[in-house]
Scaffold this motif. Structure first.
Motif, PDB file in Angstrom:
ATOM      1  N   ALA A 113       0.840  -1.211   0.000  1.00  0.00           N
ATOM      2  CA  ALA A 113       0.000   0.000   0.000  1.00  0.00           C
ATOM      3  C   ALA A 113       0.870   1.255   0.000  1.00  0.00           C
ATOM      4  O   ALA A 113       0.583   2.231  -0.712  1.00  0.00           O
ATOM      5  N   ASN A 114       1.937   1.244   0.792  1.00  0.00           N
ATOM      6  CA  ASN A 114       2.803   2.435   0.858  1.00  0.00           C
ATOM      7  C   ASN A 114       3.541   2.659  -0.461  1.00  0.00           C
ATOM      8  O   ASN A 114       3.733   3.797  -0.896  1.00  0.00           O
ATOM      9  N   ARG A 115       3.950   1.559  -1.080  1.00  0.00           N
ATOM     10  CA  ARG A 115       4.669   1.704  -2.361  1.00  0.00           C
ATOM     11  C   ARG A 115       3.729   2.213  -3.452  1.00  0.00           C
ATOM     12  O   ARG A 115       4.102   3.040  -4.286  1.00  0.00           O
ATOM     13  N   VAL A 116       2.490   1.716  -3.436  1.00  0.00           N
ATOM     14  CA  VAL A 116       1.504   2.181  -4.427  1.00  0.00           C
ATOM     15  C   VAL A 116       1.210   3.665  -4.192  1.00  0.00           C
ATOM     16  O   VAL A 116       1.167   4.471  -5.143  1.00  0.00           O
ATOM     17  N   LEU A 117       1.054   4.039  -2.914  1.00  0.00           N
ATOM     18  CA  LEU A 117       0.767   5.442  -2.590  1.00  0.00           C
ATOM     19  C   LEU A 117       1.925   6.343  -3.061  1.00  0.00           C
ATOM     20  O   LEU A 117       1.699   7.396  -3.682  1.00  0.00           O
ATOM     21  N   ALA A 118       3.153   5.909  -2.781  1.00  0.00           N
ATOM     22  CA  ALA A 118       4.321   6.714  -3.206  1.00  0.00           C
ATOM     23  C   ALA A 118       4.350   6.836  -4.732  1.00  0.00           C
ATOM     24  O   ALA A 118       4.631   7.919  -5.273  1.00  0.00           O
ATOM     25  N   THR A 119       4.052   5.752  -5.419  1.00  0.00           N
ATOM     26  CA  THR A 119       4.074   5.789  -6.885  1.00  0.00           C
ATOM     27  C   THR A 119       3.005   6.747  -7.408  1.00  0.00           C
ATOM     28  O   THR A 119       3.254   7.523  -8.337  1.00  0.00           O
ATOM     29  N   LEU A 120       1.821   6.699  -6.800  1.00  0.00           N
ATOM     30  CA  LEU A 120       0.741   7.591  -7.249  1.00  0.00           C
ATOM     31  C   LEU A 120       1.103   9.056  -6.990  1.00  0.00           C
ATOM     32  O   LEU A 120       0.827   9.935  -7.818  1.00  0.00           O
ATOM     33  N   ILE A 121       1.742   9.287  -5.856  1.00  0.00           N
ATOM     34  CA  ILE A 121       2.143  10.681  -5.549  1.00  0.00           C
ATOM     35  C   ILE A 121       3.151  11.175  -6.587  1.00  0.00           C
ATOM     36  O   ILE A 121       3.040  12.285  -7.106  1.00  0.00           O
ATOM     37  N   MET A 122       4.132  10.340  -6.900  1.00  0.00           N
ATOM     38  CA  MET A 122       5.147  10.764  -7.879  1.00  0.00           C
ATOM     39  C   MET A 122       4.581  10.832  -9.297  1.00  0.00           C
ATOM     40  O   MET A 122       5.103  11.561 -10.149  1.00  0.00           O
ATOM     41  N   ALA A 123       3.516  10.064  -9.532  1.00  0.00           N
ATOM     42  CA  ALA A 123       2.908  10.094 -10.877  1.00  0.00           C
ATOM     43  C   ALA A 123       2.334  11.480 -11.193  1.00  0.00           C
ATOM     44  O   ALA A 123       2.252  11.861 -12.371  1.00  0.00           O
ATOM     45  N   VAL A 124       1.974  12.228 -10.139  1.00  0.00           N
ATOM     46  CA  VAL A 124       1.371  13.556 -10.379  1.00  0.00           C
ATOM     47  C   VAL A 124       2.385  14.504 -11.047  1.00  0.00           C
ATOM     48  O   VAL A 124       2.132  15.024 -12.143  1.00  0.00           O
ATOM     49  N   PRO A 125       3.577  14.749 -10.423  1.00  0.00           N
ATOM     50  CA  PRO A 125       4.517  15.652 -11.120  1.00  0.00           C
ATOM     51  C   PRO A 125       5.060  15.065 -12.426  1.00  0.00           C
ATOM     52  O   PRO A 125       5.306  15.813 -13.382  1.00  0.00           O
ATOM     53  N   ILE A 126       5.238  13.734 -12.448  1.00  0.00           N
ATOM     54  CA  ILE A 126       5.768  13.116 -13.680  1.00  0.00           C
ATOM     55  C   ILE A 126       4.796  13.348 -14.835  1.00  0.00           C
ATOM     56  O   ILE A 126       5.192  13.767 -15.931  1.00  0.00           O
ATOM     57  N   THR A 127       3.507  13.127 -14.583  1.00  0.00           N
ATOM     58  CA  THR A 127       2.498  13.319 -15.639  1.00  0.00           C
ATOM     59  C   THR A 127       2.364  14.791 -16.014  1.00  0.00           C
ATOM     60  O   THR A 127       2.321  15.150 -17.199  1.00  0.00           O
ATOM     61  N   SER A 128       2.330  15.647 -14.997  1.00  0.00           N
ATOM     62  CA  SER A 128       2.162  17.087 -15.273  1.00  0.00           C
ATOM     63  C   SER A 128       3.327  17.602 -16.109  1.00  0.00           C
ATOM     64  O   SER A 128       3.135  18.338 -17.087  1.00  0.00           O
ATOM     65  N   PHE A 129       4.538  17.191 -15.710  1.00  0.00           N
ATOM     66  CA  PHE A 129       5.722  17.654 -16.457  1.00  0.00           C
ATOM     67  C   PHE A 129       5.665  17.158 -17.901  1.00  0.00           C
ATOM     68  O   PHE A 129       5.927  17.916 -18.836  1.00  0.00           O
ATOM     69  N   SER A 130       5.312  15.896 -18.076  1.00  0.00           N
ATOM     70  CA  SER A 130       5.302  15.312 -19.422  1.00  0.00           C
ATOM     71  C   SER A 130       4.306  16.036 -20.316  1.00  0.00           C
ATOM     72  O   SER A 130       4.609  16.378 -21.471  1.00  0.00           O
ATOM     73  N   ILE A 131       3.107  16.290 -19.782  1.00  0.00           N
ATOM     74  CA  ILE A 131       2.079  16.977 -20.578  1.00  0.00           C
ATOM     75  C   ILE A 131       2.558  18.390 -20.949  1.00  0.00           C
ATOM     76  O   ILE A 131       2.436  18.823 -22.093  1.00  0.00           O
ATOM     77  N   ALA A 132       3.146  19.083 -19.938  1.00  0.00           N
ATOM     78  CA  ALA A 132       3.608  20.463 -20.202  1.00  0.00           C
ATOM     79  C   ALA A 132       4.726  20.460 -21.262  1.00  0.00           C
ATOM     80  O   ALA A 132       4.751  21.322 -22.142  1.00  0.00           O
ATOM     81  N   TRP A 133       5.621  19.506 -21.179  1.00  0.00           N
ATOM     82  CA  TRP A 133       6.748  19.490 -22.119  1.00  0.00           C
ATOM     83  C   TRP A 133       6.293  19.107 -23.526  1.00  0.00           C
ATOM     84  O   TRP A 133       6.725  19.691 -24.510  1.00  0.00           O
ATOM     85  N   ILE A 134       5.366  18.154 -23.605  1.00  0.00           N
ATOM     86  CA  ILE A 134       4.842  17.789 -24.930  1.00  0.00           C
ATOM     87  C   ILE A 134       4.083  18.991 -25.527  1.00  0.00           C
ATOM     88  O   ILE A 134       4.249  19.323 -26.709  1.00  0.00           O
ATOM     89  N   ALA A 135       3.290  19.648 -24.679  1.00  0.00           N
ATOM     90  CA  ALA A 135       2.530  20.822 -25.165  1.00  0.00           C
ATOM     91  C   ALA A 135       3.489  21.912 -25.647  1.00  0.00           C
ATOM     92  O   ALA A 135       3.227  22.590 -26.641  1.00  0.00           O
ATOM     93  N   ALA A 136       4.642  22.050 -24.953  1.00  0.00           N
ATOM     94  CA  ALA A 136       5.596  23.101 -25.324  1.00  0.00           C
ATOM     95  C   ALA A 136       6.156  22.858 -26.719  1.00  0.00           C
ATOM     96  O   ALA A 136       6.247  23.782 -27.532  1.00  0.00           O
ATOM     97  N   PHE A 137       6.557  21.640 -27.038  1.00  0.00           N
ATOM     98  CA  PHE A 137       7.122  21.494 -28.379  1.00  0.00           C
ATOM     99  C   PHE A 137       6.088  21.226 -29.457  1.00  0.00           C
ATOM    100  O   PHE A 137       6.411  21.242 -30.643  1.00  0.00           O
ATOM    101  N   LEU A 138       4.814  21.024 -29.060  1.00  0.00           N
ATOM    102  CA  LEU A 138       3.763  20.943 -30.073  1.00  0.00           C
ATOM    103  C   LEU A 138       3.224  22.320 -30.443  1.00  0.00           C
ATOM    104  O   LEU A 138       2.632  22.497 -31.492  1.00  0.00           O
ATOM    105  N   SER A 139       3.462  23.303 -29.532  1.00  0.00           N
ATOM    106  CA  SER A 139       2.867  24.627 -29.746  1.00  0.00           C
ATOM    107  C   SER A 139       3.573  25.370 -30.873  1.00  0.00           C
ATOM    108  O   SER A 139       4.712  25.142 -31.169  1.00  0.00           O
TER     109      SER A 139
END
Ligand code: SF4
Length: 459
Positions: free
Chosen positions: A433-459
């Motif tokens: 449970a703790n490992r899943v929780l940690a992964t989900l927490i880190m998934a937030v900045p990882i996903t946000s960064f990826s979307i922002a970076w893809i949007a930056a070079f698509l713009s």
């Protein structure tokens, strides 16, 4: 296991031995690279700047720019991620010249200041920022100054310190730290078998000259190894072999990660690099610049808007209608600082939270930060690939699906980074449970960064 699968490791090990046996040929290849590098660096200095009717294939200056920034850098990063630092050990002209100078140099002891572990960060950050201030991607003079200056320094360091060594590469090269980080995900490495080393009866036993000064017996991972092949087969204990690309991060050198590696991954590769590669298209840069211009006008300060500095301090090409004023430079530095701060907070806070959830000592884990290496490497590669795509696009050559390709790389790397958080977590907390929780927490900045970076070079 099929015979072809059984043959693969032997084939790879044999390739390591081939490198060892053909060191003289590698030297010759390095001189070819030195000649190519010298031509690409100096010939554009002798020619007029290209006009809008010049193309990569019809103008030597454009061609040199394309080779350096559109081919050389992105594909060195890609190669380092795919096969390790073969570039450093076999092809790099700067490393070859430094070692050549060292062979004939004073052979002095390496001074303590040079061994400071912060140099990879300081040298990479300063060259990246300086390169942007002087428009290194667009003009031959800053490219010659920065790259040529680095090569000159490599020769001087080689001539003074070490004997047949690459002291420059080991301690001061501006890209040493980045290559070391990216090579951690390479599926190839020279593996040291401690048991065979102890016995040491098989294989050759003549001394190995490891030019980047690695303590081979205790070598962890492939981060510092230049893959030159000189130690292949030594004491029957060293072999070029495949590995799981995650193994170094999860089980190997990742466990010994330092604060400087964390700084290189988060604020630098995930903060500074995206902003440095994208600032000219950034809306935020224009907002900051406009705000600064208005403040200058309010204060009746005209000089920051008109003062021109020499090209080796700030971009100054009035005939090309390309001059960077002091206000532009301050706006750029503000943008870069903002990006560094944003990345530090965006990833640092969740990393600290995960360290607490997983009961890691000290409230922060450099090991866990290593999970972000695939994302950082993909960000760097895709950012540099933007230079390739934009240079070709300006010449009317459109590479189909290049944006989708870059987006796909970012998303795959993001998924890999999240999975690594989960795998690293097991060393510190076995509760699922703790490992899943940690992964989900880190998934937030990882996903946000990826979307922002893809949007930056698509713009
Ligand atoms: S450990 Fe040293 S000698 Fe061996 S391959 Fe790496 S750089 Fe070359």
């Amino acid at each position: 296991m099929t015979s072809s699968l059984r043959a693969a490791p032997a084939l790879v090990a044999r390739f390591g031995d081939v490198l060892l046996r053909h060191q003289a040929a590698i030297r010759r290849l390095q001189w070819v690279m030195v000649a190519l590098y010298a031509v690409l660096l100096t010939v554009p200095l002798l020619l007029p700047l290209p006009t809008h009717t010049d193309y990569v294939w019809s103008n030597a200056v454009r061609f040199a720019q394309f080779v350096f920034w559109g081919v050389w850098w992105p594909f060195i990063i890609l190669a380092t991620a795919l096969v390790g630092r073969f570039w450093c050990g076999i092809l790099c002209p700067e490393g070859a010249l430094s070692e050549f100078a060292s062979q004939r140099g004073a052979g002095r002891a390496i001074p303590g200041w040079m061994k400071w572990s912060g140099w990879p960060v300081v040298s990479f950050v300063s060259t990246t920022v300086y390169g942007q201030l002087t428009s290194i991607y667009q003009y031959p003079r800053p490219a010659a100054l920065l790259l040529g200056g680095s090569t000159f320094a490599a020769i001087v360091i080689g001539a003074r310190y070490g004997k047949v060594k690459r002291v420059w590469c080991r301690f001061l090269c501006p890209v040493n730290g980045v290559f070391g980080i990216v090579s951690k995900i390479a599926p190839l490495h020279f593996r040291v078998d401690p048991d065979s080393w102890r016995i040491g009866q098989q294989g050759r036993s003549n001394a190995v000259n490891c030019a980047p000064l690695i303590p081979i017996k205790t070598m962890q991972g492939a981060s510092a190894c230049h893959m030159c092949g000189r130690c292949s087969g030594y004491r029957g204990a060293i072999r070029l072999c495949w590995r799981n690309p995650a193994s170094d991060i999860v089980h190997g050198s990742g466990r010994l990660a330092t604060m400087w590696e964390t700084i290189l991954i988060v604020p630098v590769l995930l903060g500074l690099v995206p902003a440095a590669l994208h600032w000219s298209d950034s809306g935020l840069f224009q907002v900051i610049r406009l705000w600064l211009v208005e403040r200058c006008l309010d204060l009746h300060l005209v000089w920051p808007l008109s003062l021109r500095l020499p090209w080796w301090i700030l971009t100054d090409y009035p005939l090309e209608n390309d001059v960077m004023t002091s206000v532009d430079a301050v706006a750029l530095l503000t943008l870069l600082s903002a990006s560094v701060t944003a990345a530090t907070l965006m990833f640092g806070i969740p990393l600290a939270a995960c360290a607490r959830i997983l009961r890691m000592k000290g409230g922060f884990s450099h090991h866990l930060t290593q999970a972000l290496i695939p994302l950082a490497a993909a960000c760097l590669f895709s950012g540099l690939l933007s230079l390739t795509v934009s240079q070709l696009r300006s010449d009317g050559v459109v590479i189909p699906y290049s944006d989708q390709f870059r987006g796909g790389i970012i998303l795959a790397a993001a998924a890999w980074s999240a999975a690594l958080v989960f795998r690293i977590g097991v060393f510190y907390d076995t509760r699922l449970a703790n490992r899943v929780l940690a992964t989900l927490i880190m998934a937030v900045p990882i996903t946000s960064f990826s979307i922002a970076w893809i949007a930056a070079f698509l713009s």
